[in-house]
Scaffold this motif. Structure first.
Motif, short mmCIF file in Angstrom:
data_model
loop_
_atom_site.label_atom_id
_atom_site.label_comp_id
_atom_site.label_asym_id
_atom_site.label_seq_id
_atom_site.Cartn_x
_atom_site.Cartn_y
_atom_site.Cartn_z
N THR A 1 -6.20 -7.19 -0.45
CA THR A 1 -7.15 -6.47 0.40
C THR A 1 -6.50 -5.87 1.64
N GLU A 2 -5.26 -6.27 1.95
CA GLU A 2 -4.56 -5.71 3.11
C GLU A 2 -3.80 -4.46 2.69
N ASN A 3 -4.18 -3.33 3.26
CA ASN A 3 -3.53 -2.07 2.90
C ASN A 3 -2.16 -1.97 3.55
N PHE A 4 -1.33 -1.06 3.05
CA PHE A 4 -0.03 -0.79 3.66
C PHE A 4 -0.25 -0.07 4.99
N SER A 5 0.51 -0.45 6.00
CA SER A 5 0.31 0.16 7.32
C SER A 5 1.57 0.02 8.17
N LEU A 6 1.60 0.79 9.25
CA LEU A 6 2.69 0.66 10.21
C LEU A 6 2.66 -0.71 10.87
N GLU A 7 1.44 -1.18 11.13
CA GLU A 7 1.27 -2.44 11.86
C GLU A 7 1.82 -3.64 11.09
N GLY B 1 4.17 -3.46 8.85
CA GLY B 1 5.57 -3.22 8.50
C GLY B 1 5.82 -2.71 7.11
N THR B 2 4.78 -2.25 6.40
CA THR B 2 4.98 -1.79 5.03
C THR B 2 5.04 -0.26 4.91
N LEU B 3 4.85 0.45 6.03
CA LEU B 3 4.96 1.91 6.02
C LEU B 3 6.03 2.35 7.01
N THR B 4 6.71 3.45 6.68
CA THR B 4 7.67 4.06 7.60
C THR B 4 6.91 4.93 8.60
N GLN B 5 7.63 5.47 9.57
CA GLN B 5 7.01 6.36 10.55
C GLN B 5 6.50 7.64 9.91
N THR B 6 7.03 7.99 8.74
CA THR B 6 6.54 9.17 8.02
C THR B 6 5.50 8.79 6.97
N VAL C 1 5.70 4.27 1.86
CA VAL C 1 5.71 2.83 1.64
C VAL C 1 7.14 2.30 1.58
N LYS C 2 7.38 1.19 2.25
CA LYS C 2 8.67 0.51 2.19
C LYS C 2 8.67 -0.40 0.97
N ARG C 3 9.19 0.11 -0.12
CA ARG C 3 9.10 -0.60 -1.40
C ARG C 3 9.73 -1.99 -1.34
N ARG C 4 10.89 -2.07 -0.75
CA ARG C 4 11.58 -3.36 -0.74
C ARG C 4 10.81 -4.40 0.08
N ILE C 5 10.19 -3.95 1.16
CA ILE C 5 9.42 -4.88 1.99
C ILE C 5 8.21 -5.39 1.22
N LEU D 1 7.84 -5.49 -2.03
CA LEU D 1 8.31 -6.32 -3.13
C LEU D 1 8.61 -7.74 -2.65
N GLU D 2 9.29 -7.85 -1.52
CA GLU D 2 9.63 -9.18 -1.00
C GLU D 2 8.37 -9.94 -0.59
N ARG D 3 7.41 -9.23 -0.02
CA ARG D 3 6.19 -9.89 0.47
C ARG D 3 5.36 -10.46 -0.68
N TYR D 4 5.36 -9.76 -1.82
CA TYR D 4 4.52 -10.20 -2.94
C TYR D 4 5.35 -10.60 -4.16
N ARG D 5 6.60 -10.96 -3.94
CA ARG D 5 7.49 -11.28 -5.06
C ARG D 5 6.95 -12.42 -5.92
N LYS D 6 6.45 -13.48 -5.30
CA LYS D 6 5.96 -14.63 -6.07
C LYS D 6 4.80 -14.23 -6.97
#
Length: 242
Positions: free
Chosen positions: A207-213, A215-220, A223-227, A229-234
């Motif tokens: 339910t949490e969207n990708f955002s700057l806040e 850390g999952t979105l860049t300034q442009t 989406v920061k794919r690696r971030i 992936l690491e957050r939801y790897r399990k």
């Protein structure tokens, strides 16, 4: 001392972000015969770069090929340079002959069967599905792809009100009925347009969207794919063990 690079971390991304954020701002000026500067915008430069890049790709020029540009200080040199830097992008030509970038070659991944998947175009189409606000495809080295889905809370609230379901988004997305409905809609929207190996077989709902806040979105706003992936790897790895 270690220097950490942040997005945009190369000239191609820098130009893409500037074109997206400042399309009508002047970028390059050329002095005419009367000594007056004539300016073209970021959007105009972006189109020229994309068109030249498509032409170079059509000639067989690709990533890691050497491209020589011999010119004085002029607009065409800059366009040629940026077009060369971006070779290796994935795109499509529309019916009018304009190039649309649909993803980066370096974003592709290979499945266990050796076939390549370009996640960006899949994700764009998935986000057009009702009830979906955002999505991300995974599957590198795996037997099949899976999808992380961020449902559209407003669409869910409307559906809940019309069907006497819990109004709370967190609670609603836990119901199997809603998950199955969204999963089927995604699968049906992709069938016939993509190969069966590209279409995700399993889904994770958050339910949490990708955002700057978070850390999952860049300034442009990419989406920061690696971030992610690491957050939801399990959770992602768990889909392959069920």
């Amino acid at each position: 001392m270690t220097t950490q690079l942040h997005e945009p971390d190369n000239l191609v991304k820098f130009l893409d972000g500037s074109v997206a954020n400042y399309p009508d701002r002047p970028l390059f000026g050329t002095k005419n015969a009367q000594g007056v500067y004539e300016w073209i915008s970021y959007a105009q430069v972006g189109r020229r770069v994309n068109n030249l890049r498509a032409g170079l790709a059509g000639l067989g020029v690709g990533r890691d090929d050497a491209v020589g540009i011999i010119a004085n200080n002029r607009l065409e040199w800059a366009v040629g340079a940026f077009a060369s830097f971006g070779l290796g992008d994935r795109g499509r030509l529309d019916k009018d002959g304009f190039l649309h970038i649909t993803g980066r070659i370096n974003e592709q991944f290979k499945l266990e069967n050796g076939k390549f998947v370009f996640p960006a175009s899949l994700e764009e189409d998935i986000c057009l599905v009702p009830f979906v606000e955002n999505a991300m495809i995974f599957g590198e080295g795996k037997e099949y792809t899976v999808c992380l889905v961020v449902p559209d809370p407003l669409a869910l609230e409307k559906y809940a009100a019309e069907n006497n379901l819990p109004a709370d988004t967190e609670e609603l997305i836990q119901t199997q009925e809603i998950r199955d409905r969204i999963s089927r809609a995604i699968t049906e929207s992709l069938r016939g347009k993509y190969g069966s190996y590209e279409i995700p077989k399993k889904f994770i709902y958050i339910t949490e969207n990708f955002s700057l806040e978070n850390g999952t979105l860049t300034q442009t706003m990419k989406v920061k794919r690696r971030i992610v992936l690491e957050r939801y790897r399990k959770e992602i790895e768990a889909l392959y063990t069920r």
